[in-house]
Design a protein around this motif. Sequence first.
Motif, PDB file in Angstrom:
ATOM      1  N   PHE A 108       0.854  -1.188   0.000  1.00 42.09           N
ATOM      2  CA  PHE A 108       0.000   0.000   0.000  1.00 42.09           C
ATOM      3  C   PHE A 108       0.897   1.249   0.000  1.00 42.09           C
ATOM      4  CE2 PHE A 108      -2.168  -3.493   2.002  1.00 42.09           C
ATOM      5  CZ  PHE A 108      -3.470  -3.438   1.522  1.00 42.09           C
ATOM      6  N   PRO A 109       1.391   1.632  -1.157  1.00 38.88           N
ATOM      7  CA  PRO A 109       2.294   2.792  -1.215  1.00 38.88           C
ATOM      8  C   PRO A 109       1.532   4.116  -1.087  1.00 38.88           C
ATOM      9  CG  PRO A 109       1.895   1.940  -3.412  1.00 38.88           C
ATOM     10  CD  PRO A 109       1.208   0.992  -2.474  1.00 38.88           C
ATOM     11  N   GLY A 110       2.260   5.152  -0.690  1.00 35.96           N
ATOM     12  CA  GLY A 110       1.704   6.506  -0.668  1.00 35.96           C
ATOM     13  C   GLY A 110       0.616   6.732   0.359  1.00 35.96           C
ATOM     14  N   LEU A 111       0.684   6.111   1.508  1.00 38.72           N
ATOM     15  CA  LEU A 111      -0.344   6.275   2.538  1.00 38.72           C
ATOM     16  C   LEU A 111      -0.237   7.647   3.214  1.00 38.72           C
ATOM     17  CD1 LEU A 111      -0.130   2.725   4.140  1.00 38.72           C
ATOM     18  CD2 LEU A 111      -2.030   3.619   2.780  1.00 38.72           C
ATOM     19  N   ASP A 112      -1.374   8.193   3.576  1.00 39.10           N
ATOM     20  CA  ASP A 112      -1.442   9.505   4.222  1.00 39.10           C
ATOM     21  C   ASP A 112      -1.156   9.354   5.721  1.00 39.10           C
ATOM     22  OD1 ASP A 112      -2.000  12.015   5.138  1.00 39.10           O
ATOM     23  OD2 ASP A 112      -4.111  12.028   4.510  1.00 39.10           O
ATOM     24  N   PRO A 113      -0.101   9.974   6.261  1.00 39.28           N
ATOM     25  CA  PRO A 113       0.235   9.806   7.677  1.00 39.28           C
ATOM     26  C   PRO A 113      -0.319  10.894   8.596  1.00 39.28           C
ATOM     27  CG  PRO A 113       2.054  10.853   6.570  1.00 39.28           C
ATOM     28  CD  PRO A 113       0.974  10.674   5.530  1.00 39.28           C
ATOM     29  N   ARG A 114      -1.281  11.687   8.120  1.00 39.41           N
ATOM     30  CA  ARG A 114      -1.736  12.815   8.942  1.00 39.41           C
ATOM     31  C   ARG A 114      -2.498  12.333  10.181  1.00 39.41           C
ATOM     32  NH1 ARG A 114      -7.244  13.838   7.674  1.00 39.41           N
ATOM     33  NH2 ARG A 114      -7.920  12.662   5.830  1.00 39.41           N
ATOM     34  N   HIS A 115      -2.523  13.200  11.196  1.00 38.81           N
ATOM     35  CA  HIS A 115      -3.232  12.923  12.442  1.00 38.81           C
ATOM     36  C   HIS A 115      -4.632  13.525  12.394  1.00 38.81           C
ATOM     37  CE1 HIS A 115       0.772  12.460  14.880  1.00 38.81           C
ATOM     38  NE2 HIS A 115       0.596  11.521  13.967  1.00 38.81           N
ATOM     39  N   THR A 116      -5.579  12.816  12.994  1.00 39.80           N
ATOM     40  CA  THR A 116      -6.948  13.305  13.062  1.00 39.80           C
ATOM     41  C   THR A 116      -7.637  12.696  14.274  1.00 39.80           C
ATOM     42  OG1 THR A 116      -9.092  13.403  11.935  1.00 39.80           O
ATOM     43  CG2 THR A 116      -7.742  11.449  11.546  1.00 39.80           C
ATOM     44  N   THR A 117      -8.522  13.457  14.864  1.00 42.45           N
ATOM     45  CA  THR A 117      -9.309  12.933  15.987  1.00 42.45           C
ATOM     46  C   THR A 117     -10.659  12.395  15.516  1.00 42.45           C
ATOM     47  OG1 THR A 117     -10.159  15.162  16.418  1.00 42.45           O
ATOM     48  CG2 THR A 117      -8.211  14.457  17.663  1.00 42.45           C
ATOM     49  N   ASP A 118     -10.916  12.477  14.218  1.00 42.94           N
ATOM     50  CA  ASP A 118     -12.174  11.968  13.665  1.00 42.94           C
ATOM     51  C   ASP A 118     -12.065  10.466  13.393  1.00 42.94           C
ATOM     52  OD1 ASP A 118     -13.230  14.552  13.630  1.00 42.94           O
ATOM     53  OD2 ASP A 118     -12.411  14.949  11.616  1.00 42.94           O
ATOM     54  N   PRO A 119     -13.187   9.752  13.418  1.00 45.35           N
ATOM     55  CA  PRO A 119     -13.167   8.337  13.024  1.00 45.35           C
ATOM     56  C   PRO A 119     -12.718   8.201  11.574  1.00 45.35           C
ATOM     57  CG  PRO A 119     -15.219   8.886  14.140  1.00 45.35           C
ATOM     58  CD  PRO A 119     -14.524  10.184  13.867  1.00 45.35           C
ATOM     59  N   VAL A 120     -11.968   7.147  11.282  1.00 44.69           N
ATOM     60  CA  VAL A 120     -11.428   6.937   9.939  1.00 44.69           C
ATOM     61  C   VAL A 120     -12.028   5.663   9.354  1.00 44.69           C
ATOM     62  CG1 VAL A 120      -9.343   6.598   8.563  1.00 44.69           C
ATOM     63  CG2 VAL A 120      -9.277   8.081  10.587  1.00 44.69           C
ATOM     64  N   GLN A 121     -12.479   5.751   8.107  1.00 43.41           N
ATOM     65  CA  GLN A 121     -12.970   4.581   7.391  1.00 43.41           C
ATOM     66  C   GLN A 121     -11.826   4.020   6.539  1.00 43.41           C
ATOM     67  OE1 GLN A 121     -16.002   3.167   7.737  1.00 43.41           O
ATOM     68  NE2 GLN A 121     -16.493   4.729   9.285  1.00 43.41           N
ATOM     69  N   TYR A 122     -11.296   2.881   6.939  1.00 42.96           N
ATOM     70  CA  TYR A 122     -10.170   2.284   6.222  1.00 42.96           C
ATOM     71  C   TYR A 122     -10.683   1.312   5.158  1.00 42.96           C
ATOM     72  CZ  TYR A 122      -7.373   4.194  10.065  1.00 42.96           C
ATOM     73  OH  TYR A 122      -6.780   5.045  10.975  1.00 42.96           O
ATOM     74  N   ASP A 123      -9.917   1.177   4.090  1.00 45.32           N
ATOM     75  CA  ASP A 123     -10.320   0.307   2.982  1.00 45.32           C
ATOM     76  C   ASP A 123     -10.171  -1.171   3.330  1.00 45.32           C
ATOM     77  OD1 ASP A 123     -10.893   2.525   1.431  1.00 45.32           O
ATOM     78  OD2 ASP A 123      -8.876   2.600   0.546  1.00 45.32           O
ATOM     79  N   VAL A 124      -9.197  -1.495   4.166  1.00 47.94           N
ATOM     80  CA  VAL A 124      -8.973  -2.895   4.560  1.00 47.94           C
ATOM     81  C   VAL A 124      -8.856  -2.958   6.078  1.00 47.94           C
ATOM     82  CG1 VAL A 124      -7.846  -3.551   2.398  1.00 47.94           C
ATOM     83  CG2 VAL A 124      -6.471  -2.635   4.287  1.00 47.94           C
ATOM     84  N   MET A 125      -9.036  -4.158   6.612  1.00 45.28           N
ATOM     85  CA  MET A 125      -8.956  -4.358   8.055  1.00 45.28           C
ATOM     86  C   MET A 125      -8.158  -5.639   8.330  1.00 45.28           C
ATOM     87  SD  MET A 125      -9.708  -2.881  10.842  1.00 45.28           S
ATOM     88  CE  MET A 125     -10.881  -1.667  10.199  1.00 45.28           C
TER      89      MET A 125
END
Length: 248
Positions: A108-125
């Motif tokens: 998974f190249p080019g992943l976004d490393p930013r920080h957030t306090t919001d819930p995140v919807q990930y493509d895979v688990m």
Amino acid sequence: MRAIAWCAQHPAPSILYPLETSVTNDENLTVKQQREKRRAEKVAALKAKQKKEKRGRLIAIVLSATAVVAVLGIVITVVVSNATRPEPQVPLTAAERAAIEIEGEELFPGLDPRHTTDPVQYDVMPPAGGPHNPSWLNCGVYEEEQPVEYAVHSLEHGAVWLAYDPDQISDEQLTELRRLAPDRHAIVSPIAGLESPIIASAWGARVQVDEPGDERIGQFIDKYWLSPAAPEPGALCSNALDGPGRVS
């Protein structure tokens, strides 16, 4: 009459007779008897000394045996502990990592490393990276599901995440999986409904396997544990959030 009166006024002095005694004086013994007495005294003293020395030897033997048992207990404990604990790992060099090929590896190249306090919807688990909470999950072994956004932050620090579906592996397999995890910068936790029984995840990569005996788990750990491909490899994986159900 005068004689009688004089006797009454001057009674006869008391005479003290020596009392009989049972104490035997050596001077009253013959030479042979004195020799036999001294011999008997020496024999009695020797027996008393031997008895005391025997008691001392028994005490020493008991103390020595106790010490040996204690030492053996420590040795056995150390051996058993070492036999069930993975050896401390040292991160591989970049060249050594590049030489490892893992069948079925997902990148998974080019992943976004930013920080957030919001819930995140990930493509895979489990995810292999992406936006995540500003705080990280303390690395360790957990028996309950963990907040994913915190675990992804741990991946940013170079941790490896060994996620498993509790409905697809046995207790024996779970014990084996936990033993595979490095002593630090590693997370082992359940996630219900996974595509495979076990999925190993690191920043930018994943691999799915059916059992902990699959050699690809070890290959994945060697290649991605504290990998320089992570945004912050080697940063803390402790002193932050202890998730629910932590075992170790």
